[in-house]
Design a protein around this motif. Structure first.
Motif, PDB file in Angstrom:
ATOM      1  N   TYR A  13      -3.849  25.895  11.820  1.00  0.00           N
ATOM      2  CA  TYR A  13      -4.819  25.890  10.729  1.00  0.00           C
ATOM      3  C   TYR A  13      -5.458  24.515  10.556  1.00  0.00           C
ATOM      4  N   PHE A  14      -4.947  23.523  11.280  1.00  0.00           N
ATOM      5  CA  PHE A  14      -5.503  22.186  11.079  1.00  0.00           C
ATOM      6  C   PHE A  14      -6.398  21.732  12.227  1.00  0.00           C
ATOM      7  N   PHE A  45      -4.970  27.886   6.346  1.00  0.00           N
ATOM      8  CA  PHE A  45      -3.617  27.930   5.804  1.00  0.00           C
ATOM      9  C   PHE A  45      -3.508  29.025   4.732  1.00  0.00           C
ATOM     10  N   THR A  54       2.084  25.541  -3.047  1.00  0.00           N
ATOM     11  CA  THR A  54       0.869  25.268  -3.828  1.00  0.00           C
ATOM     12  C   THR A  54       1.058  25.757  -5.260  1.00  0.00           C
ATOM     13  N   ASP A  72      -8.575  16.775  -3.632  1.00  0.00           N
ATOM     14  CA  ASP A  72      -7.607  17.715  -3.045  1.00  0.00           C
ATOM     15  C   ASP A  72      -7.567  17.390  -1.562  1.00  0.00           C
ATOM     16  N   LEU A  73      -6.477  16.750  -1.148  1.00  0.00           N
ATOM     17  CA  LEU A  73      -6.340  16.300   0.235  1.00  0.00           C
ATOM     18  C   LEU A  73      -5.754  17.430   1.083  1.00  0.00           C
ATOM     19  N   GLY A  74      -6.599  17.988   1.966  1.00  0.00           N
ATOM     20  CA  GLY A  74      -6.189  19.142   2.781  1.00  0.00           C
ATOM     21  C   GLY A  74      -6.370  20.412   1.972  1.00  0.00           C
ATOM     22  N   CYS A  75      -7.630  20.779   1.714  1.00  0.00           N
ATOM     23  CA  CYS A  75      -7.929  21.805   0.689  1.00  0.00           C
ATOM     24  C   CYS A  75      -7.734  23.235   1.169  1.00  0.00           C
ATOM     25  N   GLY A  76      -7.752  23.496   2.487  1.00  0.00           N
ATOM     26  CA  GLY A  76      -7.708  24.889   2.934  1.00  0.00           C
ATOM     27  C   GLY A  76      -8.840  25.685   2.295  1.00  0.00           C
ATOM     28  N   ASP A  97     -10.975  18.482   4.094  1.00  0.00           N
ATOM     29  CA  ASP A  97     -10.184  19.102   5.159  1.00  0.00           C
ATOM     30  C   ASP A  97     -10.829  18.785   6.503  1.00  0.00           C
ATOM     31  N   ASN A 138      -1.091  19.587  -1.188  1.00  0.00           N
ATOM     32  CA  ASN A 138      -0.020  20.252  -0.450  1.00  0.00           C
ATOM     33  C   ASN A 138      -0.262  19.772   0.974  1.00  0.00           C
ATOM     34  N   PRO A 139       0.328  18.659   1.364  1.00  0.00           N
ATOM     35  CA  PRO A 139      -0.088  17.993   2.606  1.00  0.00           C
ATOM     36  C   PRO A 139       0.341  18.760   3.861  1.00  0.00           C
ATOM     37  N   VAL A 143       1.425  18.794  10.922  1.00  0.00           N
ATOM     38  CA  VAL A 143       0.709  17.922  11.868  1.00  0.00           C
ATOM     39  C   VAL A 143       1.668  16.937  12.532  1.00  0.00           C
ATOM     40  N   LEU A 151      -2.224   9.927   7.466  1.00  0.00           N
ATOM     41  CA  LEU A 151      -3.062  10.572   6.444  1.00  0.00           C
ATOM     42  C   LEU A 151      -2.783   9.978   5.053  1.00  0.00           C
TER      43      LEU A 151
HETATM   44  C1  LIG Z   1      -0.464  22.875   3.807  1.00  0.00           C
HETATM   45  S1  LIG Z   1      -2.183  23.119   3.987  1.00  0.00           S
HETATM   46  C2  LIG Z   1      -2.706  23.252   2.288  1.00  0.00           C
HETATM   47  C3  LIG Z   1      -4.026  23.973   2.113  1.00  0.00           C
HETATM   48  C4  LIG Z   1      -4.451  24.243   0.677  1.00  0.00           C
HETATM   49  N1  LIG Z   1      -4.515  23.017  -0.094  1.00  0.00           N
HETATM   50  C5  LIG Z   1      -3.493  25.220  -0.001  1.00  0.00           C
HETATM   51  O1  LIG Z   1      -2.774  24.769  -0.897  1.00  0.00           O
HETATM   52  O2  LIG Z   1      -3.490  26.403   0.366  1.00  0.00           O
HETATM   53  C6  LIG Z   1      -2.735  21.509   4.494  1.00  0.00           C
HETATM   54  C7  LIG Z   1      -4.199  21.396   4.849  1.00  0.00           C
HETATM   55  O3  LIG Z   1      -4.433  20.051   5.332  1.00  0.00           O
HETATM   56  C8  LIG Z   1      -5.449  20.108   6.311  1.00  0.00           C
HETATM   57  N2  LIG Z   1      -5.407  18.887   7.139  1.00  0.00           N
HETATM   58  C9  LIG Z   1      -4.712  18.653   8.285  1.00  0.00           C
HETATM   59  N3  LIG Z   1      -4.941  17.418   8.741  1.00  0.00           N
HETATM   60  C10 LIG Z   1      -5.810  16.847   7.858  1.00  0.00           C
HETATM   61  C11 LIG Z   1      -6.446  15.581   7.796  1.00  0.00           C
HETATM   62  N4  LIG Z   1      -6.227  14.635   8.715  1.00  0.00           N
HETATM   63  N5  LIG Z   1      -7.286  15.328   6.776  1.00  0.00           N
HETATM   64  C12 LIG Z   1      -7.516  16.279   5.843  1.00  0.00           C
HETATM   65  N6  LIG Z   1      -6.948  17.500   5.847  1.00  0.00           N
HETATM   66  C13 LIG Z   1      -6.103  17.789   6.846  1.00  0.00           C
HETATM   67  C14 LIG Z   1      -5.148  21.397   7.064  1.00  0.00           C
HETATM   68  O4  LIG Z   1      -6.264  21.834   7.803  1.00  0.00           O
HETATM   69  C15 LIG Z   1      -4.729  22.326   5.914  1.00  0.00           C
HETATM   70  O5  LIG Z   1      -5.831  23.042   5.434  1.00  0.00           O
END
Ligand SMILES: C[S@@+](CC[C@H](N)C(=O)[O-])C[C@H]1O[C@@H](n2cnc3c(N)ncnc32)[C@H](O)[C@@H]1O
Length: 205
Positions: A13-14, A45, A54, A72-76, A97, A138-139, A143, A151
């Motif tokens: 998903y990333f 995700f 989450t 929101d870092l890594g927003c999905g 994201d 939710n990091p 990865v 990150l």
């Molecule tokens: C655990 S998921 C959480 C998604 C969403 N926030 C949720 O709660 O459903 C982590 C997210 O971080 C994103 N991600 C991965 N590497 C990243 C990066 N270097 N910078 C920003 N986002 C990243 C992924 O693509 C994924 O969508």
């Protein structure tokens, strides 16, 4: 990157452009005290429900500031960013994201729910000068440790003075070692503010 089948082993998903079919579906969710319909798709995700971690973050985090830039870092597809945007309509919410399908979804979801204060962006598209009044995440543990650390070292120093980050991490995914690492690596205090359903909420100040 392999692109061999509908779901290749590299179709995490990333990735920027997931290989799996971009079949959109509508999901009913309860966020920011409201019943909402959002759009999700494979290749992002937790497309079928709000992830348990989450939910733990959303239930236990201290309320976000009413104004300022919130990240929101890594927003999905956007459960955290949408919650922030609806709960703090006077703030500007950055939904960041690397996954472009996720960015498209969070943009469309913001439009669906009328969150005009949400900006979806790739990491490099967030202006450097912005300092965040809050970071919620939710990091992406999957990865790998090095990429996760990179990150966090990139974004946590962008907290404004006195601001907090709130992170949710699974206990069995290294929440306690991440807490120790953060406190050793950055000039921050890290507190565990909640522990529920196998997850910890870490508050970084
Ligand atoms: C655990 S998921 C959480 C998604 C969403 N926030 C949720 O709660 O459903 C982590 C997210 O971080 C994103 N991600 C991965 N590497 C990243 C990066 N270097 N910078 C920003 N986002 C990243 C992924 O693509 C994924 O969508």
């Amino acid at each position: 990157m392999g692109r061999v089948g509908a779901v290749s082993e590299h179709d995490h998903y990333f990735t920027a452009q997931p290989a799996s079919a971009d079949e959109r579906r509508v999901l009913r969710v309860h966020l920011a005290g409201r019943d909402l319909e959002v759009e999700t798709a494979g290749g992002v995700f937790s497309p079928d429900h709000v992830d348990l971690g989450t939910r733990v973050l959303l239930e236990h985090a201290a309320p976000a500031p009413a104004a300022g830039d919130l990240l929101d870092l890594g927003c999905g597809w956007g459960p955290i960013a949408l919650t922030l945007a609806l709960a703090s309509p006077g703030a500007r919410v950055w939904a960041v994201d690397v996954n472009e399908r996720a960015l498209d979804l969070v943009r469309r979801n913001a439009e669906r729910v009328g969150a005009t204060n949400l900006t979806a962006a790739r990491p490099d598209d967030v202006p450097d000068a912005i300092r965040f009044s809050a970071i919620w995440s939710n990091p992406p543990i999957r990865v790998g440790k090095a990429a996760l650390h990179e990150l966090l070292l990139r974004w946590l120093p962008r907290l404004a003075d006195g601001a907090h980050a709130q992170l949710v991490v699974g206990k069995n995914l290294g929440a306690d070692s991440l807490q120790r690492w953060l406190a050793a690596e950055l000039p921050v205090t890290v507190e565990r503010t909640a522990s529920a359903k196998g997850f910890r909420v870490l508050r970084v100040s």
